[in-house]
Design an enzyme around this catalytic site. Structure first.
Site, short mmCIF file in Angstrom:
data_model
loop_
_atom_site.label_atom_id
_atom_site.label_comp_id
_atom_site.label_asym_id
_atom_site.label_seq_id
_atom_site.Cartn_x
_atom_site.Cartn_y
_atom_site.Cartn_z
CE LYS A 11 0.79 2.17 3.65
NZ LYS A 11 1.28 2.68 4.68
CG LEU A 104 6.22 0.43 0.21
CD1 LEU A 104 7.11 -0.26 -0.81
CD2 LEU A 104 5.32 1.45 -0.49
N GLY A 106 4.32 -3.91 4.26
CA GLY A 106 4.68 -5.28 3.89
C GLY A 106 4.23 -6.31 4.93
CG ASP A 141 -0.98 0.42 7.70
OD1 ASP A 141 -1.80 1.36 7.79
OD2 ASP A 141 0.25 0.60 7.51
P1 ATP Z 1 4.11 -0.02 7.84
O1 ATP Z 1 4.02 0.79 6.59
O2 ATP Z 1 2.91 -0.88 8.12
O3 ATP Z 1 4.57 0.74 9.03
P2 ATP Z 1 6.59 -0.98 6.83
O4 ATP Z 1 6.30 -1.24 5.39
O5 ATP Z 1 7.27 0.29 7.16
O6 ATP Z 1 5.24 -1.10 7.63
P3 ATP Z 1 7.38 -3.68 7.23
O7 ATP Z 1 7.94 -4.07 5.91
O8 ATP Z 1 6.03 -4.18 7.58
O9 ATP Z 1 7.45 -2.10 7.42
O10 ATP Z 1 8.45 -4.12 8.32
C1 ATP Z 1 8.66 -3.48 9.55
C2 ATP Z 1 9.38 -4.46 10.47
O11 ATP Z 1 8.48 -5.48 10.82
C3 ATP Z 1 10.56 -5.14 9.80
O12 ATP Z 1 11.74 -4.53 10.18
C4 ATP Z 1 10.46 -6.60 10.25
O13 ATP Z 1 11.47 -6.87 11.23
C5 ATP Z 1 9.13 -6.74 10.95
N1 ATP Z 1 8.26 -7.77 10.34
C6 ATP Z 1 7.52 -8.63 11.01
N2 ATP Z 1 6.81 -9.43 10.19
C7 ATP Z 1 7.10 -9.06 8.95
C8 ATP Z 1 6.68 -9.51 7.66
N3 ATP Z 1 5.82 -10.53 7.50
N4 ATP Z 1 7.17 -8.86 6.58
C9 ATP Z 1 8.03 -7.82 6.75
N5 ATP Z 1 8.47 -7.38 7.93
C10 ATP Z 1 8.02 -7.97 9.03
#
Ligand code: ATP
Length: 318
Positions: A11, A104, A106, A141
């Site tokens: 997203k 994003l 993830g 999210d």
């Molecule tokens: P958001 O935008 O929801 O804040 P993000 O995109 O910034 O999330 P993510 O890629 O979700 O960040 O990852 C944040 C942290 O969460 C990572 O550093 C990782 O250690 C942890 N994590 C736990 N589960 C997952 C997963 N399934 N995929 C990615 N990261 C994960």
């Protein structure tokens, strides 16, 4: 029993506004969230034991209880103990394509895929809003990631109202591989610097929430006016992240020079995205920015916007 292979979309935030503090310690937000067709693949396979096992091809993603996909499976097991006892555990294979710690969502989209996938595997027949309620317990999210598309999100981000689908828009995403931003740090620093201006009384809070409903981004989406959508992109967290990470600021400036519809950091960053009206233009922008910055640490992706988040790629009996 069946195994399931699902795709889980990333997203971006077309609008991210921090309104104030909530009694539960979270921020009161007003956002426009948009799914992007850059997807992880989540494979779910029943296990004969009562374990939850996670594997991931990305070395930085934890595969223990800290993984959001693990947490989603554990929540389902706790909520439906009889079903869990009947069907047994699950093996979750995560094939990461969405960059990690990138703003994003993830992890959130992986958790949403596990909720949707286990609902199918365990034949629970949960409604979308039941899945979203479970998702809200895992992260702000996650409810959006269960449904996807284009949504107005208020509260912590879990109160969702659908907006018209955006179809003819492509996105170029750019992130420095070695750079990630902690979402908690970005919000805490915002509070330290701008907390004095937070809205505190209930009536003003409601007025500000309503303002986004009738605001320029929602109007631009309603009219499917791509130029206006590009010009109205907004993210309060840029005020924190861009001064701290000048390379993200430079990335944004590079995109700006390419004649795109608009450019913005997504969520708490450090991913920067740019919107274009065609795939050809998006590919050109990707190439030009890659050449202009010429840093092997910089990764770029091109993807269309999408109106779904979790899709079943395949399913077979086991
Ligand atoms: P958001 O935008 O929801 O804040 P993000 O995109 O910034 O999330 P993510 O890629 O979700 O960040 O990852 C944040 C942290 O969460 C990572 O550093 C990782 O250690 C942890 N994590 C736990 N589960 C997952 C997963 N399934 N995929 C990615 N990261 C994960």
């Amino acid at each position: 029993m069946r195994s399931y292979s699902l795709t889980a979309a990333a997203k971006i935030n077309l609008h991210l506004e921090i309104i104030g503090d909530r009694p539960d310690g979270f921020h009161e937000l007003a956002m426009v969230l948009q799914s992007v067709d850059l997807c992880d693949r989540i494979d779910l396979r029943p296990l004969s034991t009562d374990q939850i096992r996670v594997h991931c091809n990305h070395p930085e993603v934890p595969v223990d209880q800290r993984n959001l996909a693990y947490k989603a499976a554990a929540l389902m097991a706790a909520e439906f103990p009889d079903t869990f006892a009947q069907y047994g555990g699950v093996e979750i294979n995560i094939h990461k394509q969405i960059p990690v710690g990138a703003g994003l969502a993830g992890g959130s989209t992986n958790a949403a895929a596990v909720l949707v996938g286990l609902d199918l595997m365990w034949q629970l027949g949960l409604t979308q809003s039941e899945l979203q309620e479970l998702g809200a317990r895992l992260g702000s999210d996650v409810p959006f990631c269960v449904v996807g598309g284009t949504m107005l999100a208020t509260g912590r981000g879990e109160e969702l109202a659908p907006l018209p689908d955006l179809n003819q828009i492509y996105v170029v995403l750019a992130k420095y591989r070695s750079l990630s931003v902690s979402t908690a740090w970005a919000y805490q620093t915002f509070r330290q610097q701008f907390g004095h201006a937070y809205v505190s009384n209930v009536q003003e809070l409601e007025t500000r929430r309503q303002r986004v409903h009738s605001g320029p981004m929602v109007a631009a989406i309603a009219h499917r006016n791509n130029t206006e959508i590009g010009q109205r992109l907004y993210n309060d967290l840029e005020r924190i992240v861009l001064p701290e990470y000048p390379q993200v600021q430079r990335l944004r400036e590079q995109f700006q020079q390419q004649g795109v519809l608009g450019t913005m950091m997504s969520g708490s960053g450090p991913t920067v995205f740019a919107l274009t009206e065609s795939q050809t233009q998006a590919e050109q922008v990707r190439e030009r920015v890659q050449v202009a910055i010429a840093d092997p640490d910089l990764e770029l992706w091109v993807a269309p916007l999408t109106n779904t988040s979790i899709r079943i790629a395949s399913s077979r009996p086991v």
